[in-house]
Scaffold this active site. Structure first.
Site, PDB file in Angstrom:
ATOM      1  N   SER A 142     -14.768 -22.728  -3.924  1.00  0.00           N
ATOM      2  CA  SER A 142     -14.456 -23.386  -5.185  1.00  0.00           C
ATOM      3  C   SER A 142     -13.242 -24.285  -5.012  1.00  0.00           C
ATOM      4  O   SER A 142     -12.399 -24.055  -4.128  1.00  0.00           O
ATOM      5  CB  SER A 142     -14.160 -22.333  -6.261  1.00  0.00           C
ATOM      6  OG  SER A 142     -13.634 -22.928  -7.437  1.00  0.00           O
ATOM      7  N   TYR A 155      -9.995 -14.825  -9.818  1.00  0.00           N
ATOM      8  CA  TYR A 155     -11.054 -15.692  -9.285  1.00  0.00           C
ATOM      9  C   TYR A 155     -10.505 -16.573  -8.162  1.00  0.00           C
ATOM     10  O   TYR A 155     -11.120 -16.694  -7.094  1.00  0.00           O
ATOM     11  CB  TYR A 155     -11.619 -16.560 -10.409  1.00  0.00           C
ATOM     12  CG  TYR A 155     -12.714 -17.498  -9.970  1.00  0.00           C
ATOM     13  CD1 TYR A 155     -14.016 -17.046  -9.775  1.00  0.00           C
ATOM     14  CD2 TYR A 155     -12.442 -18.856  -9.761  1.00  0.00           C
ATOM     15  CE1 TYR A 155     -15.020 -17.924  -9.372  1.00  0.00           C
ATOM     16  CE2 TYR A 155     -13.437 -19.732  -9.358  1.00  0.00           C
ATOM     17  CZ  TYR A 155     -14.731 -19.264  -9.176  1.00  0.00           C
ATOM     18  OH  TYR A 155     -15.723 -20.124  -8.781  1.00  0.00           O
TER      19      TYR A 155
END
Length: 278
Positions: A142, A155
Protein backbone atom coordinates in the site's frame (compact mmCIF):
# COMPACT_ATOMS: atom_id res chain seq x y z
CA UNK A 1 9.11 -10.91 -18.88
CA UNK A 2 6.67 -13.10 -16.96
CA UNK A 3 4.36 -15.09 -19.19
CA UNK A 4 0.85 -15.50 -17.83
CA UNK A 5 -0.23 -17.75 -20.67
CA UNK A 6 -0.30 -21.44 -19.63
CA UNK A 7 0.62 -20.56 -16.02
CA UNK A 8 -1.11 -21.45 -12.78
CA UNK A 9 -1.99 -18.31 -10.82
CA UNK A 10 -3.01 -18.18 -7.15
CA UNK A 11 -4.86 -15.07 -5.99
CA UNK A 12 -5.71 -14.72 -2.31
CA UNK A 13 -8.84 -12.71 -1.55
CA UNK A 14 -9.81 -13.51 -5.13
CA UNK A 15 -13.59 -13.66 -4.75
CA UNK A 16 -14.26 -9.92 -5.09
CA UNK A 17 -12.75 -6.50 -5.71
CA UNK A 18 -9.44 -6.26 -7.53
CA UNK A 19 -8.79 -9.92 -6.70
CA UNK A 20 -11.70 -10.96 -8.89
CA UNK A 21 -10.75 -8.48 -11.60
CA UNK A 22 -7.17 -9.74 -11.67
CA UNK A 23 -8.52 -13.28 -11.90
CA UNK A 24 -10.54 -12.34 -14.97
CA UNK A 25 -7.51 -10.61 -16.48
CA UNK A 26 -5.14 -13.56 -16.08
CA UNK A 27 -7.69 -15.94 -17.60
CA UNK A 28 -8.11 -13.58 -20.54
CA UNK A 29 -4.30 -13.58 -20.84
CA UNK A 30 -4.43 -17.36 -21.27
CA UNK A 31 -3.59 -18.67 -17.78
CA UNK A 32 -4.00 -22.45 -17.64
CA UNK A 33 -5.47 -22.40 -14.14
CA UNK A 34 -6.76 -19.68 -11.82
CA UNK A 35 -6.69 -20.66 -8.15
CA UNK A 36 -8.82 -18.55 -5.83
CA UNK A 37 -8.45 -18.48 -2.07
CA UNK A 38 -11.05 -16.63 -0.05
CA UNK A 39 -12.80 -16.87 3.30
CA UNK A 40 -16.20 -16.06 1.79
CA UNK A 41 -17.21 -19.38 0.23
CA UNK A 42 -20.52 -18.32 -1.33
CA UNK A 43 -19.00 -15.27 -3.01
CA UNK A 44 -16.03 -17.33 -4.15
CA UNK A 45 -18.27 -19.94 -5.76
CA UNK A 46 -20.26 -17.23 -7.55
CA UNK A 47 -17.03 -15.78 -8.89
CA UNK A 48 -15.80 -19.22 -9.94
CA UNK A 49 -19.03 -19.85 -11.84
CA UNK A 50 -18.67 -16.53 -13.63
CA UNK A 51 -14.96 -16.78 -14.44
CA UNK A 52 -15.24 -20.49 -15.21
CA UNK A 53 -16.82 -19.48 -18.52
CA UNK A 54 -13.43 -18.04 -19.50
CA UNK A 55 -11.06 -20.72 -18.22
CA UNK A 56 -10.14 -23.24 -15.54
CA UNK A 57 -10.93 -22.03 -12.00
CA UNK A 58 -10.18 -23.81 -8.71
CA UNK A 59 -11.47 -22.59 -5.34
CA UNK A 60 -10.33 -23.19 -1.77
CA UNK A 61 -11.99 -21.69 1.28
CA UNK A 62 -9.06 -20.46 3.38
CA UNK A 63 -8.73 -18.16 6.36
CA UNK A 64 -5.24 -16.82 5.64
CA UNK A 65 -4.90 -15.74 9.27
CA UNK A 66 -4.69 -19.45 10.17
CA UNK A 67 -1.39 -21.16 9.29
CA UNK A 68 -3.03 -24.59 9.63
CA UNK A 69 -5.55 -23.68 6.95
CA UNK A 70 -2.76 -22.40 4.69
CA UNK A 71 -0.90 -25.70 5.07
CA UNK A 72 -4.06 -27.74 4.49
CA UNK A 73 -4.89 -25.78 1.34
CA UNK A 74 -1.42 -26.39 -0.09
CA UNK A 75 -1.68 -30.10 0.71
CA UNK A 76 -4.99 -30.22 -1.13
CA UNK A 77 -3.60 -28.29 -4.10
CA UNK A 78 -0.73 -30.77 -4.27
CA UNK A 79 -3.25 -33.61 -4.40
CA UNK A 80 -5.13 -31.71 -7.10
CA UNK A 81 -1.97 -31.42 -9.18
CA UNK A 82 -1.67 -27.65 -8.93
CA UNK A 83 1.81 -26.11 -8.77
CA UNK A 84 1.77 -22.32 -8.49
CA UNK A 85 3.70 -20.30 -11.06
CA UNK A 86 2.42 -16.85 -10.06
CA UNK A 87 1.32 -15.92 -6.54
CA UNK A 88 -0.66 -12.72 -6.03
CA UNK A 89 -0.83 -11.99 -2.29
CA UNK A 90 -3.94 -9.83 -2.37
CA UNK A 91 -6.06 -10.58 0.73
CA UNK A 92 -6.09 -7.85 3.36
CA UNK A 93 -8.16 -5.93 5.91
CA UNK A 94 -8.20 -2.45 7.40
CA UNK A 95 -9.42 -1.16 10.76
CA UNK A 96 -9.43 2.64 10.57
CA UNK A 97 -9.09 3.93 14.13
CA UNK A 98 -6.67 5.85 16.27
CA UNK A 99 -4.14 3.38 17.62
CA UNK A 100 -5.48 3.51 21.19
CA UNK A 101 -8.97 2.68 19.95
CA UNK A 102 -7.83 -0.68 18.58
CA UNK A 103 -8.23 -3.87 20.57
CA UNK A 104 -5.42 -6.38 20.91
CA UNK A 105 -7.52 -8.61 18.65
CA UNK A 106 -7.59 -5.87 15.97
CA UNK A 107 -3.80 -5.69 16.02
CA UNK A 108 -3.35 -9.45 15.96
CA UNK A 109 -5.82 -10.01 13.12
CA UNK A 110 -4.46 -7.18 10.97
CA UNK A 111 -0.86 -8.39 11.26
CA UNK A 112 -1.82 -12.03 10.67
CA UNK A 113 -3.78 -11.29 7.50
CA UNK A 114 -1.89 -8.33 6.06
CA UNK A 115 1.66 -9.41 6.89
CA UNK A 116 2.19 -12.92 8.24
CA UNK A 117 -0.07 -14.62 5.71
CA UNK A 118 1.87 -13.19 2.77
CA UNK A 119 5.14 -14.57 4.10
CA UNK A 120 3.69 -17.98 4.99
CA UNK A 121 2.06 -18.38 1.57
CA UNK A 122 5.16 -17.23 -0.27
CA UNK A 123 7.26 -19.66 1.77
CA UNK A 124 4.99 -22.49 0.64
CA UNK A 125 5.27 -21.46 -3.04
CA UNK A 126 8.98 -20.62 -3.19
CA UNK A 127 10.56 -24.11 -3.05
CA UNK A 128 8.72 -25.22 -6.18
CA UNK A 129 9.44 -21.95 -7.97
CA UNK A 130 13.13 -22.04 -7.08
CA UNK A 131 13.42 -25.69 -8.11
CA UNK A 132 12.05 -24.75 -11.57
CA UNK A 133 13.99 -21.46 -11.52
CA UNK A 134 10.80 -19.80 -12.65
CA UNK A 135 7.93 -18.01 -10.92
CA UNK A 136 6.64 -14.68 -9.71
CA UNK A 137 5.53 -13.46 -6.29
CA UNK A 138 3.35 -10.36 -6.25
CA UNK A 139 2.72 -8.63 -2.93
CA UNK A 140 -0.09 -6.11 -2.62
CA UNK A 141 1.23 -3.60 -0.13
CA UNK A 142 0.00 0.00 0.00
CA UNK A 143 1.00 3.63 -0.37
CA UNK A 144 0.47 3.56 3.42
CA UNK A 145 3.77 1.64 3.58
CA UNK A 146 5.55 4.83 2.52
CA UNK A 147 3.93 7.40 4.81
CA UNK A 148 2.41 7.47 8.29
CA UNK A 149 -1.24 8.47 8.51
CA UNK A 150 -3.62 9.12 11.42
CA UNK A 151 -6.21 6.36 11.96
CA UNK A 152 -4.04 3.94 9.98
CA UNK A 153 -1.33 3.12 12.51
CA UNK A 154 -1.91 -0.63 12.63
CA UNK A 155 -2.70 -0.91 8.91
CA UNK A 156 0.39 1.15 8.03
CA UNK A 157 2.53 -1.05 10.30
CA UNK A 158 1.31 -4.17 8.52
CA UNK A 159 2.01 -2.69 5.09
CA UNK A 160 5.41 -1.21 5.99
CA UNK A 161 6.37 -4.73 7.01
CA UNK A 162 5.13 -6.11 3.69
CA UNK A 163 7.13 -3.62 1.64
CA UNK A 164 10.31 -4.23 3.63
CA UNK A 165 9.98 -8.00 3.45
CA UNK A 166 9.03 -7.99 -0.24
CA UNK A 167 12.04 -5.83 -1.15
CA UNK A 168 14.37 -8.01 0.91
CA UNK A 169 13.00 -11.17 -0.72
CA UNK A 170 13.61 -9.68 -4.17
CA UNK A 171 17.22 -8.85 -3.30
CA UNK A 172 17.83 -12.29 -1.78
CA UNK A 173 16.57 -14.02 -4.93
CA UNK A 174 18.73 -11.78 -7.09
CA UNK A 175 21.74 -12.45 -4.86
CA UNK A 176 21.47 -16.21 -5.45
CA UNK A 177 20.78 -15.55 -9.16
CA UNK A 178 17.30 -17.03 -9.08
CA UNK A 179 14.95 -16.17 -11.93
CA UNK A 180 11.98 -16.04 -9.55
CA UNK A 181 10.65 -12.48 -9.66
CA UNK A 182 9.12 -10.29 -6.95
CA UNK A 183 6.85 -7.31 -7.55
CA UNK A 184 5.66 -4.98 -4.79
CA UNK A 185 2.41 -3.09 -5.36
CA UNK A 186 1.84 0.18 -3.46
CA UNK A 187 -1.51 1.66 -4.51
CA UNK A 188 -3.30 4.51 -2.81
CA UNK A 189 -7.00 4.24 -1.95
CA UNK A 190 -9.00 2.00 -4.29
CA UNK A 191 -12.73 2.38 -4.81
CA UNK A 192 -13.72 -1.14 -3.76
CA UNK A 193 -15.63 -0.09 -0.62
CA UNK A 194 -12.76 -1.13 1.65
CA UNK A 195 -11.90 2.55 2.17
CA UNK A 196 -15.41 3.94 2.03
CA UNK A 197 -15.58 7.49 3.37
CA UNK A 198 -11.95 8.53 2.79
CA UNK A 199 -11.28 12.00 1.44
CA UNK A 200 -8.59 12.55 -1.17
CA UNK A 201 -6.88 15.47 -2.90
CA UNK A 202 -6.57 15.97 -6.66
CA UNK A 203 -2.96 14.82 -6.51
CA UNK A 204 -4.03 11.53 -4.93
CA UNK A 205 -7.34 10.54 -6.57
CA UNK A 206 -9.21 7.39 -5.59
CA UNK A 207 -8.21 4.60 -7.97
CA UNK A 208 -10.73 2.61 -9.99
CA UNK A 209 -10.60 -1.17 -9.40
CA UNK A 210 -10.54 -1.96 -13.13
CA UNK A 211 -7.56 0.26 -13.92
CA UNK A 212 -5.73 -0.88 -10.79
CA UNK A 213 -6.13 -4.55 -11.70
CA UNK A 214 -4.90 -3.94 -15.25
CA UNK A 215 -1.88 -1.98 -14.01
CA UNK A 216 -0.92 -4.80 -11.65
CA UNK A 217 -1.16 -7.42 -14.39
CA UNK A 218 0.86 -5.17 -16.68
CA UNK A 219 3.50 -4.83 -13.95
CA UNK A 220 3.68 -8.61 -13.56
CA UNK A 221 4.22 -9.12 -17.28
CA UNK A 222 6.98 -6.48 -17.31
CA UNK A 223 8.68 -7.88 -14.17
CA UNK A 224 8.30 -4.46 -12.56
CA UNK A 225 10.01 -4.17 -9.18
CA UNK A 226 7.38 -1.67 -7.98
CA UNK A 227 3.94 -0.73 -9.23
CA UNK A 228 2.85 2.50 -7.55
CA UNK A 229 -0.52 4.14 -8.18
CA UNK A 230 -1.29 6.94 -8.82
CA UNK A 231 1.96 8.35 -10.23
CA UNK A 232 2.12 10.83 -7.35
CA UNK A 233 2.98 7.96 -4.99
CA UNK A 234 6.43 7.86 -6.62
CA UNK A 235 7.04 11.34 -5.15
CA UNK A 236 6.48 10.27 -1.53
CA UNK A 237 9.93 8.77 -0.80
CA UNK A 238 11.60 11.61 -2.73
CA UNK A 239 9.83 14.34 -0.74
CA UNK A 240 10.44 12.52 2.54
CA UNK A 241 14.13 12.32 1.70
CA UNK A 242 14.49 15.96 0.66
CA UNK A 243 12.24 17.87 3.05
CA UNK A 244 12.60 18.36 6.82
CA UNK A 245 9.90 16.26 8.43
CA UNK A 246 7.88 19.26 9.66
CA UNK A 247 7.85 20.71 6.13
CA UNK A 248 6.76 17.33 4.80
CA UNK A 249 3.98 17.19 7.41
CA UNK A 250 2.81 20.66 6.43
CA UNK A 251 2.92 20.07 2.67
CA UNK A 252 1.70 16.49 2.34
CA UNK A 253 -0.21 16.06 5.56
CA UNK A 254 -1.71 19.53 5.76
CA UNK A 255 -1.93 21.22 2.35
CA UNK A 256 -2.57 18.03 0.40
CA UNK A 257 -4.83 16.66 3.14
CA UNK A 258 -3.26 13.21 3.45
CA UNK A 259 -3.31 13.27 7.26
CA UNK A 260 -7.06 13.97 7.33
CA UNK A 261 -8.01 11.52 4.59
CA UNK A 262 -9.29 8.92 7.08
CA UNK A 263 -11.35 11.38 9.14
CA UNK A 264 -14.72 10.11 7.87
CA UNK A 265 -13.64 6.56 7.03
CA UNK A 266 -16.17 3.81 7.71
CA UNK A 267 -15.23 1.07 5.21
CA UNK A 268 -17.18 -2.10 4.57
CA UNK A 269 -19.94 -2.75 7.09
CA UNK A 270 -18.56 -6.22 7.73
CA UNK A 271 -14.90 -5.31 7.33
CA UNK A 272 -13.81 -6.55 10.73
CA UNK A 273 -15.54 -9.89 10.27
CA UNK A 274 -13.85 -11.13 7.14
CA UNK A 275 -10.72 -10.98 5.04
CA UNK A 276 -11.39 -8.95 1.95
CA UNK A 277 -9.37 -7.33 -0.82
CA UNK A 278 -7.36 -4.14 -1.07
Amino acid sequence: MTKIKNSTVLITGGAAGIGKLMGRNVLEEGAAHLVIWDINESQMLETAAELGKIGSVHTYQVNVADLNEINQAFDQMLQDGLAIDILINNAGIVVGRYFWENSHEDIEKTMLINTNALMHIALKCLPGMMAKNHGHIVNISSAASLIGNPKMAVYAASKWAVTGWSESLRLELEQVKSKVKVTTITPSYINTGMFEGVKTHWIQPILTPEKTAKQIIKGIKKNSIFVRMPKSVYLTPILKGLLPIRWFDKLVGGYLGVYSSMKDFHGHAAEEKKSTTK
